[in-house]
Each structure stands twice: as C-alpha cells, then as structure tokens.
Motif scaffolding. Structure first.
Motif, mmCIF file in Angstrom:
data_model
loop_
_atom_site.group_PDB
_atom_site.id
_atom_site.type_symbol
_atom_site.label_atom_id
_atom_site.label_comp_id
_atom_site.label_asym_id
_atom_site.label_seq_id
_atom_site.Cartn_x
_atom_site.Cartn_y
_atom_site.Cartn_z
ATOM 1 N N ALA A 140 32.302 44.022 45.878
ATOM 2 C CA ALA A 140 32.167 42.549 45.078
ATOM 3 C C ALA A 140 33.049 41.474 45.776
ATOM 4 C CB ALA A 140 32.320 42.590 43.656
ATOM 5 N N PRO A 141 32.969 41.565 47.193
ATOM 6 C CA PRO A 141 33.970 40.850 47.862
ATOM 7 C C PRO A 141 33.498 39.112 47.776
ATOM 8 C CG PRO A 141 32.301 41.656 49.574
ATOM 9 C CD PRO A 141 32.056 42.248 47.922
ATOM 10 N N GLN A 142 32.479 38.783 47.066
ATOM 11 C CA GLN A 142 32.170 37.538 47.101
ATOM 12 C C GLN A 142 32.660 36.705 45.418
ATOM 13 O OE1 GLN A 142 30.673 35.471 49.247
ATOM 14 N NE2 GLN A 142 30.033 37.106 50.745
ATOM 15 N N VAL A 143 33.328 37.596 44.634
ATOM 16 C CA VAL A 143 33.695 37.118 43.478
ATOM 17 C C VAL A 143 35.284 37.197 43.310
ATOM 18 C CG1 VAL A 143 33.594 37.886 40.686
ATOM 19 C CG2 VAL A 143 31.852 38.542 42.482
ATOM 20 N N PRO A 144 35.485 35.722 43.464
ATOM 21 C CA PRO A 144 37.062 35.499 43.411
ATOM 22 C C PRO A 144 37.847 36.049 42.124
ATOM 23 C CG PRO A 144 35.740 33.678 43.198
ATOM 24 C CD PRO A 144 34.872 34.471 43.569
ATOM 25 N N GLU A 145 37.092 35.904 40.908
ATOM 26 C CA GLU A 145 37.802 36.116 39.784
ATOM 27 C C GLU A 145 38.398 37.685 39.595
ATOM 28 O OE1 GLU A 145 34.086 33.478 38.400
ATOM 29 O OE2 GLU A 145 34.812 34.806 39.912
ATOM 30 N N LEU A 146 37.785 38.361 40.468
ATOM 31 C CA LEU A 146 38.342 39.903 40.398
ATOM 32 C C LEU A 146 38.897 40.149 41.612
ATOM 33 C CD1 LEU A 146 34.679 41.684 39.604
ATOM 34 C CD2 LEU A 146 36.848 40.878 38.107
ATOM 35 N N LEU A 147 39.247 39.025 42.386
ATOM 36 C CA LEU A 147 39.955 39.433 43.760
ATOM 37 C C LEU A 147 41.327 38.708 43.929
ATOM 38 C CD1 LEU A 147 36.876 39.640 46.126
ATOM 39 C CD2 LEU A 147 38.312 41.489 45.443
ATOM 40 N N VAL A 148 41.133 37.151 43.755
ATOM 41 C CA VAL A 148 42.218 36.149 44.239
ATOM 42 C C VAL A 148 42.955 36.001 42.912
ATOM 43 C CG1 VAL A 148 42.637 33.785 44.852
ATOM 44 C CG2 VAL A 148 40.673 34.919 45.748
ATOM 45 N N GLY A 149 44.301 36.399 43.018
ATOM 46 C CA GLY A 149 45.305 36.389 42.136
ATOM 47 C C GLY A 149 45.638 37.676 41.210
ATOM 48 N N ARG A 150 44.635 38.690 41.951
ATOM 49 C CA ARG A 150 44.986 40.094 41.383
ATOM 50 C C ARG A 150 45.209 40.931 42.161
ATOM 51 N NH1 ARG A 150 40.098 41.652 36.786
ATOM 52 N NH2 ARG A 150 41.290 43.509 37.079
ATOM 53 N N THR A 151 46.023 42.113 42.112
ATOM 54 C CA THR A 151 46.562 42.853 42.982
ATOM 55 C C THR A 151 45.873 44.196 42.686
ATOM 56 O OG1 THR A 151 48.571 43.486 42.001
ATOM 57 C CG2 THR A 151 48.530 41.615 43.177
ATOM 58 N N ALA A 152 46.362 45.300 43.682
ATOM 59 C CA ALA A 152 46.057 46.673 43.114
ATOM 60 C C ALA A 152 46.765 47.334 42.146
ATOM 61 C CB ALA A 152 46.232 47.412 44.681
ATOM 62 N N PHE A 153 47.813 46.502 41.648
ATOM 63 C CA PHE A 153 48.407 47.015 40.642
ATOM 64 C C PHE A 153 48.046 46.312 39.351
ATOM 65 C CE2 PHE A 153 51.571 47.762 43.966
ATOM 66 C CZ PHE A 153 51.421 49.167 44.132
ATOM 67 N N ARG A 154 47.910 46.934 38.208
ATOM 68 C CA ARG A 154 47.606 46.295 36.933
ATOM 69 C C ARG A 154 48.820 45.529 36.363
ATOM 70 N NH1 ARG A 154 45.073 50.501 32.922
ATOM 71 N NH2 ARG A 154 45.263 49.046 31.497
ATOM 72 N N ASP A 155 48.633 44.440 35.826
ATOM 73 C CA ASP A 155 49.765 43.757 35.393
ATOM 74 C C ASP A 155 50.608 42.996 36.366
ATOM 75 O OD1 ASP A 155 48.884 44.063 32.615
ATOM 76 O OD2 ASP A 155 49.757 46.106 32.930
ATOM 77 N N VAL A 156 50.340 43.076 37.604
ATOM 78 C CA VAL A 156 50.853 42.353 38.693
ATOM 79 C C VAL A 156 49.977 41.360 39.330
ATOM 80 C CG1 VAL A 156 52.277 42.416 40.959
ATOM 81 C CG2 VAL A 156 52.378 44.331 39.103
ATOM 82 N N ARG A 157 50.176 40.182 39.276
ATOM 83 C CA ARG A 157 49.309 38.999 39.641
ATOM 84 C C ARG A 157 49.854 38.465 41.126
ATOM 85 N NH1 ARG A 157 49.339 33.615 36.423
ATOM 86 N NH2 ARG A 157 48.356 33.000 38.289
ATOM 87 N N GLN A 158 49.021 38.038 41.868
ATOM 88 C CA GLN A 158 49.591 37.033 43.094
ATOM 89 C C GLN A 158 49.257 35.777 42.737
ATOM 90 O OE1 GLN A 158 48.005 38.486 46.729
ATOM 91 N NE2 GLN A 158 48.441 35.953 47.756
#
Length: 556
Positions: free
Chosen positions: A107-125
């Motif tokens: 789902a590379p077109q869905v920013p809500e699941l990509l931007v600001g999230r990381t591969a670790f839960r509870d760690v945001r960028q």
C-alpha cells in the motif's frame, strides 16, 4: 559556517538551547537571530532538523524532506526522542509494526500507514516540515509545503533561482574540495554549472555501468563537460561488482530498498576519495520537487478544470504513446469516488487476495489517489491486519491526491538520500542534495502541481529559474536514461544468493509474506521479464533489515 553533517549546539539565552542535526549552512549569528521562530529557522540554507530545549518545554522541528529524521515515543510519563528509531525503540520495548511493514510492500500510496510511522510499534517519526512540542502534543507546520493557487511560474522561478544559488554557493564557500555528480541530466548537471563560478576547478563525475551504459547520458555529459573550462570531468566505469542486489548496506536504522543499490554511489565515492574530495553534490530529489505525481489529474477533475485536464492528458498521452481518452476517463472516474469508498475497495481486494505483482498499465500506476494492492505475496495474517487498518482510517479530505503522493514520496526520497549520505561518509565524503534543502522544497511545492508539470517541456520551473545561469543545451534536454537493465543484470548475477535469502525468511516467520511467491518473482526478474520492482525491492529490504534487528524483537 557550519555546513558539515552532524550535530551543532548553540545557546540562545533565556535558558534556551538549540541543537541542529544535519547540514545547516547558516552562521551561528543567523541561527540565533531566527531563534524560536521555527519557520524562519527552517528557511535558513541547508537541510537540517532541530531540537529546541527551553526551561518549560522542548520542541522537535523536522526538515522538509525527512533527510534528518527525529523519532519519538513515550515510556510511562517520560517522553523519549532521538535520531535513530532503533535506539528510541530500545527505550520503550522493541515491537514490530506488522501493518506498517505490510503497507510498505502493498500500500505505498497510503500516507496514513507510512508517513510518521516506523517499523516499530509506538515509535513515530516526526513528519517532514513540522514542529512538535513535547508534553502538549502540539504540532504545527515548520515549513509550509502547500501550493498557493495564485502563484505564478515566474514568481516561483525567481524565488527558486535565489535559494538554489544560495544553497550551492554556501556549500562551495564552505568546502575545501567540492565535486558534483554530472549525469548529463538536468538536475545534477545544473548544480555543477551553478557551482563552477564559485571555484577555480570543479571535479564532476559521470557513472557508466559496464554492459549497460546509457549512451545518450554519457554523450550529453561529455558535451556539457566541455562547456566550462573549470570542469575536471571523469567517467567512472563500474563493473559487475557495482550492480544492485549485492554488498548491501549494513546497519540501516529502518528498512529501505535504497541500500540494495549503492554500488554506483560506492564507485563514485571511491574515485572522489582518491582525488581528495570533501563535499559532493548530488541531484537527489530534483525529479520530485521540480515535478509532481500525476495524481494531480484527479485533483483537476475534482475541481472541474476539465479544459486543463484534457490538455495535460493529451500531452502526456503523446509522450507515453497512450490514449488521451483513457487518461481522461480514469482521472474523472477516480475524482467521483470519495476516499472512504476507495480505501474500502482496497481493503476488500486485500481480503480476497486480489493483489497482483503483474505489471500494471501506465495509467493505473501513475494516475491514482490511493492505489491498489501492489503484490500478491502478503501472508494472510498481514493481509487481514492491513485491510483492517485501511477500513479503520478516518475520513480526511483535507489533502489532495497529489499532496498525499508528495508526502509519501518526500519521505521515500529523504530516506534514499540518507543512505547515499551514509555511504559517502564511509569514504570521508560529505554528500549534499541541494534540491532537498527545506527552503528549496518549500519554494518548489508552493507552485501548484499542474504548473510544475508541463508535458511539452521538462521541468519548466527549473528551466525558468536557471535561464542565463546554466547553458540552454543542459536545460533543454527532454530525454532521461533508463537503467532498468542494471536491475535485471544484478538479479541474474546474485540470483542464488537472493533465493537462499528468501528460502527461509524471517519475514515469513512473523507472518508478513509468502516466500514461494517472492521466489517466483525473482526468477521472472532474472529471466528479464517485466517486473514490479518497488514491492520486490521492499520485500528484500525488509528481510535484510529483519535479519539484523530481530535480536530481542518480540512478535508483531
């Protein structure tokens, strides 16, 4: 002048300390003058993030492209933040975010699941171009990255001319030995011509892959190299050792496919280090900020600007040998579907296992608002988890289709440049990407997408901005080299290693992928068949990252 990558700390007075992370090209006095005015601070030359710590609060400020990311989480009542996601995750307990990993693949077109999230839960960028005040949860734009509908090409070009000249000049004056990529294309070649007047000599390098050289690029680079006597042009002849899918970068903080293809960068950096290079310019990010994702077709249709839409559809159709009516119809059809309906359809396709790795049409790949499942190799657990999150996303129509795509692509390009910069550092080379400076990004994105993209000429904003500073023969080039053959060559050369990597993968153990389907796609790519490279590369990058970081990581 503090132009080197790294950490810079200044005291502003009144108990306020500011830490600059990245490539700030402004003087200490200029930084202190900007102080806690974050928009003014982030308009200073360079690409950098900042941590502003006062007696009452601490604010994190992110650069516009996410080149120098800041990560945050919480442990009890304590805020945790840092410049590496893995280190922040150590503080709060490493747990993988299966949904984010699945979204990177399918789902590379869905920013809500990509931007600001990381591969670790509870760690945001922290999202690019924003400021976040710890404790209050207050978020504000630090660098406005929105288009101004009434802004003209002429106005924007004048701004870009000044800030791009300042960006290159600051790097030239702050380096003992400056060099530049010189591909023959618009972006890096233009940077070299901007830098040359600042120096007695400028080393420029063109990369050529053995067995897959793009002759048009090389001929254009050699022609342009003769236009300024200050250029010292060298051609780096790369061998099979520099093909992708081997000698991948180790120690990546988060999974990213750019680490699979650093051979060309290593080849150039090695030559520059031998010649005593110190600071190197690359054109990374130019394609993105000087153009726009074709989701703007959907935005034009939603606004009812059908005359402009038809004109752009017709022009792009001629370039891509497509039917203008098919481009127009797809744009209008997508404009009539609201985002909730689109995401629901996406989720149902995932649940029914309707993703596909077959190569889709140019229209489907480029004219999109939320995309569609881009591969069929997600494991059932990952498909269901991703579908559930898509269905749970709240309706948000504040961003246009183009803006959403820009947000995702900025995040991606910023991560790519991090890998390039870290590779250069291994050779003692400080790599800079002026097109990703916060002020350059802001200026470019202030022009509406349909004005940045003129199908009749390449990168009209750059052409207008640099007219008279860069030779017309550089600015007028409309072709672009295709390096897809090197990917096929790299797969063939390393197929046995890649098959072994995916034979018993960690990504299958955590319920992310079905490895047999990935192996089939590797075989197709090795045979030279058309391949959906993005999801394939993302799977490989995630697997390599998981093998390095799974020690102590709990199940998703």
């Amino acid at each position: 002048m503090g132009g080197s990558a790294g950490r810079r700390e200044l005291t502003l007075g009144r108990g306020v300390t500011i830490v600059l992370i990245g490539q700030c090209l402004a003087s200490d006095a200029e930084v202190r003058t900007a102080g806690e005015d974050f928009r003014r601070l982030m308009s200073l030359p360079g690409a950098f993030s900042a941590i502003v710590a006062g007696e009452q609060s601490t604010t994190l400020v992110s650069d516009a492209s996410g080149q120098f990311p800041l990560y945050l989480s919480s442990a009890g009542d304590r805020a945790v933040f840092g410049v590496r996601a893995a280190e922040v995750a150590e503080q709060v307990g490493k747990r993988l975010d299966l949904v984010h990993l699945a979204a990177q693949i399918a789902a590379p077109q869905v920013p809500e699941l990509l931007v600001g999230r990381t591969a670790f839960r509870d760690v945001r960028q922290l999202e690019p171009g924003t400021a976040f005040r710890i404790g209050t949860g207050y978020t504000a734009p630090a660098t406005p990255l929105t288009a101004q509908e009434n802004k003209s090409l002429d106005d924007c070009a004048e701004e870009l001319r000044e800030c791009l000249r300042a960006a290159v000049s600051a790097r030239a004056s702050g380096s003992t030995a400056l060099s530049s990529d010189f591909s023959g294309g618009l972006d890096s070649t233009s940077l070299a011509f901007l830098a040359a007047p600042e120096l007695d000599t400028l080393s420029v390098v063109t990369y050529v892959q053995e067995g897959a050289s793009v002759e048009d690029d090389l001929r254009r680079a050699e022609l342009c190299g003769r236009l300024d006597p200050r250029f010292r042009h060298s051609v780096v002849q790369a061998t099979g050792e520099h093909l992708p899918y081997q000698n991948w970068s180790a120690g990546a903080d988060l999974p990213h496919p750019s680490g699979l293809a650093m051979g060309p960068t290593r080849a150039r950096m090695s030559v520059l280090a031998t010649g005593g290079g110190a600071t190197h310019l690359v054109g990374e990010g130019g394609d993105l900020v000087l153009g726009a994702p074709l989701g703007y077709f959907v935005d034009l249709a939603q606004r009812g600007d059908l005359v402009t839409l038809w004109r752009h559809c017709s022009a792009w159709a001629r370039l891509r040998h497509r039917s203008p009516l098919s481009l127009f119809r797809r744009s209008v059809r997508l404009a009539a579907v609201n985002r909730r309906q689109g995401l629901t359809t996406f989720a149902r396709q995932l649940e029914r296992h309707h993703g596909s790795t077959d190569v889709v049409s140019w229209e489907e790949r480029n004219i999109t608002s939320w995309g569609s499942p881009s591969c069929d190799w997600l494991a059932p657990q990952a498909r269901q988890a991703l579908a559930g999150h898509l269905l749970a996303l709240t309706e948000d129509n504040r961003m246009s289709a183009c803006d959403r795509a820009m947000l995702v692509q900025l995040d991606y390009v910023g991560a790519t440049q991090r890998t390039v910069r870290e590779t250069g550092a291994l050779y003692g080379i400080d790599v800079h990407a002026p097109y990703l400076d916060s002020e350059v990004v802001r200026v470019c994105l202030s022009l509406p997408a349909w004005r940045r993209c003129d199908p009749s000429r390449s990168k009209p904003l750059l052409q207008k901005a640099l007219a008279g500073l860069v030779p017309q023969v550089v600015l007028s080039r409309r072709t672009k080299g295709d390096y897809t053959s090197t990917a096929h060559m790299g797969i063939r050369r390393n197929l046995r290693t890649l098959r072994k990597l995916m034979a018993n993968p960690v990504s299958a153990e955590i319920g992310l992928i079905e490895p047999q389907r990935v192996l089939q796609r590797l075989d197709r790519a090795a045979q030279g068949l058309e391949t959906s490279w993005a999801p394939l590369n993302q799977v490989l990058a995630i697997e390599l990252w998981l093998r390095e970081f799974t020690g102590g990581v709990s199940d998703a």
